[in-house]
Design an enzyme around this catalytic site. Structure first.
Site, PDB file in Angstrom:
ATOM      1  N   ASP A 182      24.012  62.624 -13.959  1.00 57.39           N
ATOM      2  CA  ASP A 182      25.053  63.258 -14.790  1.00 57.39           C
ATOM      3  C   ASP A 182      25.322  62.405 -16.033  1.00 57.39           C
ATOM      4  OD1 ASP A 182      26.391  61.213 -13.516  1.00 57.39           O
ATOM      5  OD2 ASP A 182      27.998  62.474 -12.693  1.00 57.39           O
ATOM      6  N   SER A 183      24.567  61.283 -16.173  1.00 55.99           N
ATOM      7  CA  SER A 183      24.557  60.532 -17.430  1.00 55.99           C
ATOM      8  C   SER A 183      24.004  61.402 -18.557  1.00 55.99           C
ATOM      9  CB  SER A 183      23.730  59.245 -17.294  1.00 55.99           C
ATOM     10  OG  SER A 183      22.473  59.515 -16.719  1.00 55.99           O
ATOM     11  N   ASP A 213      22.270  64.643  -9.483  1.00 54.22           N
ATOM     12  CA  ASP A 213      23.692  64.360  -9.326  1.00 54.22           C
ATOM     13  C   ASP A 213      24.476  65.656  -9.189  1.00 54.22           C
ATOM     14  OD1 ASP A 213      24.408  61.648  -9.296  1.00 54.22           O
ATOM     15  OD2 ASP A 213      24.091  61.450 -11.458  1.00 54.22           O
ATOM     16  N   LYS A 252      22.766  63.722  -5.129  1.00 52.86           N
ATOM     17  CA  LYS A 252      23.515  62.453  -5.072  1.00 52.86           C
ATOM     18  C   LYS A 252      24.998  62.747  -5.279  1.00 52.86           C
ATOM     19  CE  LYS A 252      23.110  59.072  -8.434  1.00 52.86           C
ATOM     20  NZ  LYS A 252      24.462  58.944  -9.016  1.00 52.86           N
ATOM     21  N   GLU A 297      28.950  60.679  -5.574  1.00 50.20           N
ATOM     22  CA  GLU A 297      29.655  59.409  -5.749  1.00 50.20           C
ATOM     23  C   GLU A 297      30.849  59.332  -4.795  1.00 50.20           C
ATOM     24  OE1 GLU A 297      30.800  58.823  -9.831  1.00 50.20           O
ATOM     25  OE2 GLU A 297      28.756  59.099 -10.562  1.00 50.20           O
ATOM     26  N   GLU A 306      26.315  50.364  -7.939  1.00 47.04           N
ATOM     27  CA  GLU A 306      26.368  50.113  -9.379  1.00 47.04           C
ATOM     28  C   GLU A 306      27.358  49.001  -9.704  1.00 47.04           C
ATOM     29  OE1 GLU A 306      26.628  53.679 -11.695  1.00 47.04           O
ATOM     30  OE2 GLU A 306      27.042  52.605 -13.562  1.00 47.04           O
TER      31      GLU A 306
END
Ligand code: KIV
Length: 272
Positions: free
Chosen positions: A52-53, A91, A121, A123, A190
């Site tokens: 999602d970057s 993501d 993925k 978070e 991270e």
């Protein structure tokens, strides 16, 4: 590329597990489009993350929060078409899984069905365990993401190193164990201290992929635009640049403009 796993036709979650056991480091890089995904897949990368970057490096947003599930599926679909070898992880974007396991399941199923990706993925730790469990129960492989989780940036306030204090480090270890017990096939961690990464990597049996987390993880991930030097304004200590594409592209575009202005492009050979 020369390793025990170089010749595998398709990287699977099982092969990643075997790489950890064999002590072979896992390589992971982001990609958001067909052309770049094709290059990095042919180069032999093990995992491609449709991160999602994309919200930052493709859409120009300050954070990853604005990107939508439809945007992520669009990027993932383009990447999957290009990939022959790597495992593709996508993501699930902010607001498409937190606190609602049914929504997490719906989002994952849309990603898997519409893009053809191989895994998702998410978070977060114990607080999203229900969502993770639900997605895994549908047969969708899940990669966890702990430490600095950019979707929570407004809770953290800054992008500084996480888990330097004992309480936060202990919570991170508990979260990592819980995600492994749930059945996540791997974790991204991270921006945490290298010593903590070492502890987690040794404690857990699933592969740990670090970003800004030191050398002890089972593998490393970077954002493609950062490692290729496309984005030359982002210079954290953990980033190693393998190319300086910002200046290469600038030089190429300047030469192109200059050739047009001088009339030297196109020449006779470049004309019909
Ligand atoms: O979105 C992303 O690129 C990521 C990496 C930083 C791991 O989550």
């Amino acid at each position: 590329m020369s390793s025990k796993f170089s010749n595998i036709r398709r990287v699977t979650t099982h092969q990643l597990q075997a790489m950890k056991i064999a002590g072979e480091k896992i390589s992971m890089l982001t990609a958001y489009d067909y052309s770049m995904a094709k290059i990095i897949d042919s180069a032999g990368i093990d995992i491609i993350l449709v991160g999602d970057s994309a919200s930052n490096v493709i859409a120009g947003n300050e954070t990853t929060l604005p990107i939508t599930l439809d945007h992520m599926i669009y990027h993932a679909t383009s990447v999957v078409k290009a990939v022959k070898r790597a495992l593709v992880v996508v993501d699930i974007p902010f607001g498409s899984y937190q606190g609602n396991s049914q929504e997490a399941l719906r989002s994952s199923i849309r990603i898997m069905k519409e893009s053809g990706a191989h895994s998702v993925k998410m978070e977060g730790g114990i607080e999203i365990k229900e969502s993770i469990d639900r997605v895994l129960s549908a047969g969708v492989p899940v990669m966890g993401h702990l430490g600095l989780t950019p979707q929570s940036i407004y809770k953290f306030g800054t992008y500084t190193v996480r888990a330097k204090e004992k309480n936060e480090a202990n919570k991170l270890i508990e979260d990592a164990i819980a995600l492994e017990e749930s059945g996540c096939f791997a974790l991204v961690i991270e921006k945490i201290p290298a010593a903590l990464t070492k502890k987690i990597t040794e404690k857990l049996t699933i592969p740990i992929i670090g970003i800004g987390a030191g050398p002890h993880a089972d593998g490393q991930v970077l954002v493609m635009h950062d490692m290729l030097g496309i984005n030359n304004e982002f210079n954290p200590r953990f980033l190693r640049r393998y190319a300086e594409l910002h200046s290469s592209i600038t030089n190429a575009v300047e030469a192109y403009i200059s050739d047009i202005k001088s009339g030297s492009f196109p020449n006779e050979k470049e004309s019909y």
